[in-house]
Enzyme design. Structure first.
Site, PDB file in Angstrom:
ATOM      1  N   ASP A  60       0.868  -1.196   0.000  1.00  0.00           N
ATOM      2  CA  ASP A  60       0.000   0.000   0.000  1.00  0.00           C
ATOM      3  C   ASP A  60       0.894   1.233   0.000  1.00  0.00           C
ATOM      4  OD1 ASP A  60      -2.075   2.011   0.509  1.00  0.00           O
ATOM      5  OD2 ASP A  60      -3.277   0.372   1.302  1.00  0.00           O
ATOM      6  N   ASP A  87       3.296   1.633  -4.625  1.00  0.00           N
ATOM      7  CA  ASP A  87       2.364   2.476  -5.382  1.00  0.00           C
ATOM      8  C   ASP A  87       1.975   1.701  -6.633  1.00  0.00           C
ATOM      9  OD1 ASP A  87       1.090   4.302  -6.994  1.00  0.00           O
ATOM     10  OD2 ASP A  87       2.558   5.907  -6.696  1.00  0.00           O
ATOM     11  N   VAL A  88       0.695   1.346  -6.753  1.00  0.00           N
ATOM     12  CA  VAL A  88       0.288   0.479  -7.861  1.00  0.00           C
ATOM     13  C   VAL A  88       0.406   1.168  -9.222  1.00  0.00           C
ATOM     14  CG1 VAL A  88      -1.241  -0.981  -6.485  1.00  0.00           C
ATOM     15  CG2 VAL A  88      -2.192   1.043  -7.660  1.00  0.00           C
ATOM     16  N   TYR A 179     -14.805   7.096 -11.553  1.00  0.00           N
ATOM     17  CA  TYR A 179     -14.779   5.805 -10.838  1.00  0.00           C
ATOM     18  C   TYR A 179     -15.600   4.746 -11.582  1.00  0.00           C
ATOM     19  CZ  TYR A 179     -15.282   2.437  -7.003  1.00  0.00           C
ATOM     20  OH  TYR A 179     -15.254   1.298  -6.234  1.00  0.00           O
ATOM     21  N   MET A 216     -13.797   4.031   2.727  1.00  0.00           N
ATOM     22  CA  MET A 216     -14.230   4.571   1.438  1.00  0.00           C
ATOM     23  C   MET A 216     -15.695   4.993   1.460  1.00  0.00           C
ATOM     24  SD  MET A 216     -13.723   2.689  -2.264  1.00  0.00           S
ATOM     25  CE  MET A 216     -12.029   3.072  -2.636  1.00  0.00           C
TER      26      MET A 216
HETATM   27  N1  LIG Z   1     -16.060  -0.042  -0.039  1.00  0.00           N
HETATM   28  C1  LIG Z   1     -16.916  -0.253  -1.005  1.00  0.00           C
HETATM   29  O1  LIG Z   1     -18.126  -0.080  -0.831  1.00  0.00           O
HETATM   30  C2  LIG Z   1     -16.439  -0.722  -2.364  1.00  0.00           C
HETATM   31  C3  LIG Z   1     -17.404  -1.064  -3.316  1.00  0.00           C
HETATM   32  C4  LIG Z   1     -17.013  -1.527  -4.555  1.00  0.00           C
HETATM   33  C5  LIG Z   1     -15.681  -1.668  -4.858  1.00  0.00           C
HETATM   34  N2  LIG Z   1     -14.750  -1.326  -3.922  1.00  0.00           N
HETATM   35  C6  LIG Z   1     -13.346  -1.486  -4.310  1.00  0.00           C
HETATM   36  O2  LIG Z   1     -12.698  -2.334  -3.386  1.00  0.00           O
HETATM   37  C7  LIG Z   1     -11.316  -1.967  -3.259  1.00  0.00           C
HETATM   38  C8  LIG Z   1     -10.978  -1.725  -1.790  1.00  0.00           C
HETATM   39  O3  LIG Z   1     -11.805  -0.671  -1.332  1.00  0.00           O
HETATM   40  P1  LIG Z   1     -11.941  -0.249   0.203  1.00  0.00           P
HETATM   41  O4  LIG Z   1     -13.371  -0.001   0.438  1.00  0.00           O
HETATM   42  O5  LIG Z   1     -11.198  -1.178   1.072  1.00  0.00           O
HETATM   43  O6  LIG Z   1     -11.226   1.175   0.140  1.00  0.00           O
HETATM   44  P2  LIG Z   1     -10.213   1.923   1.126  1.00  0.00           P
HETATM   45  O7  LIG Z   1     -10.202   3.329   0.656  1.00  0.00           O
HETATM   46  O8  LIG Z   1     -10.534   1.640   2.534  1.00  0.00           O
HETATM   47  O9  LIG Z   1      -8.829   1.206   0.769  1.00  0.00           O
HETATM   48  C9  LIG Z   1      -8.213   1.386  -0.481  1.00  0.00           C
HETATM   49  C10 LIG Z   1      -6.714   1.251  -0.272  1.00  0.00           C
HETATM   50  O10 LIG Z   1      -6.071   1.442  -1.553  1.00  0.00           O
HETATM   51  C11 LIG Z   1      -4.898   2.173  -1.307  1.00  0.00           C
HETATM   52  N3  LIG Z   1      -4.403   2.863  -2.500  1.00  0.00           N
HETATM   53  C12 LIG Z   1      -4.937   3.936  -3.130  1.00  0.00           C
HETATM   54  N4  LIG Z   1      -4.126   4.340  -4.122  1.00  0.00           N
HETATM   55  C13 LIG Z   1      -3.060   3.505  -4.116  1.00  0.00           C
HETATM   56  C14 LIG Z   1      -1.874   3.412  -4.881  1.00  0.00           C
HETATM   57  N5  LIG Z   1      -1.603   4.288  -5.871  1.00  0.00           N
HETATM   58  N6  LIG Z   1      -0.998   2.417  -4.607  1.00  0.00           N
HETATM   59  C15 LIG Z   1      -1.246   1.540  -3.591  1.00  0.00           C
HETATM   60  N7  LIG Z   1      -2.335   1.583  -2.823  1.00  0.00           N
HETATM   61  C16 LIG Z   1      -3.232   2.565  -3.084  1.00  0.00           C
HETATM   62  C17 LIG Z   1      -5.281   3.170  -0.222  1.00  0.00           C
HETATM   63  O11 LIG Z   1      -4.116   3.694   0.415  1.00  0.00           O
HETATM   64  C18 LIG Z   1      -6.150   2.321   0.673  1.00  0.00           C
HETATM   65  O12 LIG Z   1      -5.410   1.721   1.710  1.00  0.00           O
HETATM   66  C19 LIG Z   1     -11.146  -0.742  -4.147  1.00  0.00           C
HETATM   67  O13 LIG Z   1     -10.656  -1.141  -5.418  1.00  0.00           O
HETATM   68  C20 LIG Z   1     -12.552  -0.211  -4.283  1.00  0.00           C
HETATM   69  O14 LIG Z   1     -12.745   0.570  -5.451  1.00  0.00           O
HETATM   70  C21 LIG Z   1     -15.093  -0.845  -2.690  1.00  0.00           C
END
Ligand SMILES: NC(=O)c1ccc[n+]([C@@H]2O[C@H](COP(=O)([O-])OP(=O)(O)OC[C@H]3O[C@@H](n4cnc5c(N)ncnc54)[C@H](O)[C@@H]3O)[C@@H](O)[C@H]2O)c1
Length: 274
Positions: A60, A87-88, A179, A216
């Site tokens: 992360d 960093d992805v 998004y 999120m």
């Molecule tokens: N929470 C929801 O309701 C939901 C719904 C549908 C899809 N998603 C997807 O599920 C995944 C996880 O979401 P979440 O809810 O845990 O979100 P979150 O925001 O809690 O976690 C996302 C993580 O990604 C990391 N991140 C962001 N940019 C980055 C980068 N450039 N390099 C490395 N890490 C990076 C952030 O630091 C964070 O720790 C995401 O892809 C999100 O789009 C979430």
């Protein structure tokens, strides 16, 4: 770790974060890379994989080493977690995550492209840098991770990749065009990868969560009107828990899913239909 774990039986709209009992013993001792594992679903995935004897490289921008330490302290004797800053959007960081898996655990079997960003703007006001940065993380980051994973898996007998899509890739909401379209791309990329990598014994699937209880989506849970609007589009009428998304992930990695590739599994309480 900041994913909410509350399971409030008195409030039926709250996420059910009770443990899941699934067990796939064939995965013991395997190794998974999880991006975006510094918090939210990624941190829960790392925890639950390790709990089941799977070693994890957690990457992360921030928080992954701390999450790794916490899991290793809590779960001594189960799978181990190596936390790395990554960093992805940088292909070299994916190579470093792969290297960490090989150095720490001797193999890499699974790759979970989980990192994502969720920006907001009215369509006519989307700044160019928001569009670019969203696609960089949510789309390019998935491609770079899968490329690194697939090159390794191809040379080592195969593996499985899981991409995090979203219900937003099919059911769009206003003010989230960057998004929504990025997650539509993840769904399509999952099919592209599955078709191209199947002959290398690499399965590629996606999970499409709906409204899941993490940082999120915290702003929705904290605004009663927004929560009510959101839950009207969820037939099960509650928020999902990260552990419930993990249930689909764990299955997709397992031998029980060995004939499944190119699939997008909704974990959304039915909201793709509303
Ligand atoms: N929470 C929801 O309701 C939901 C719904 C549908 C899809 N998603 C997807 O599920 C995944 C996880 O979401 P979440 O809810 O845990 O979100 P979150 O925001 O809690 O976690 C996302 C993580 O990604 C990391 N991140 C962001 N940019 C980055 C980068 N450039 N390099 C490395 N890490 C990076 C952030 O630091 C964070 O720790 C995401 O892809 C999100 O789009 C979430």
């Amino acid at each position: 770790m900041t994913a909410t774990t509350a399971n409030d039986q008195t409030n039926p709209t709250r996420a059910d974060a009770s443990p899941i009992s699934a067990s796939y013993p064939e995965l013991l001792g395997t190794v998974a890379v999880v991006t975006g594992a510094g918090r939210g679903m990624g941190a829960v995935f790392a925890t639950e994989l390790a709990r089941r004897g799977i070693n994890v490289v957690a990457g992360d921008l921030a928080g992954a080493p701390e999450v790794a330490t916490q899991i290793n302290d809590e779960l001594a004797g189960a799978g181990r977690v190596a936390g790395r800053r990554a960093d992805v959007t940088n292909p070299a960081d994916h190579d470093a995550l792969l290297r960490a898996g090989l150095d720490e655990f001797g193999r890499v079997d699974f790759w979970i492209n989980n990192a994502g960003v969720f920006p907001q703007a009215e369509f006519t006001d989307i700044p160019p840098d928001q569009l670019t940065s969203t696609y960089q993380v949510n789309v390019n980051g998935v491609v770079y991770g899968a490329q690194t994973a697939a090159r390794h898996m191809r040379a080592n007998g195969g593996g499985a990749i899981v991409n995090m899509a979203s219900v937003a890739g099919v059911r769009v909401r206003a003010t989230r065009a960057a998004y929504n379209s990025s997650k539509a791309a993840v769904r399509h990329l999952t099919a592209c990868m599955a078709v191209e990598l199947g002959s290398d014994n690499i399965r590629v699937n996606a999970i499409a969560p709906g409204f899941v209880d993490t940082e999120m989506t915290r702003w929705v849970r904290e605004d009663p009107a927004a929560l009510d609007r959101a839950l009207r589009t969820v037939p099960l009428h509650r928020v999902g828990a990260p552990i419930e998304v993990f249930g689909a992930l764990y299955f997709l990695l397992s031998d029980s899913a060995r004939y499944i590739t190119g699939a997008v599994i909704p974990v959304d309480g039915g909201s793709q239909h509303v």
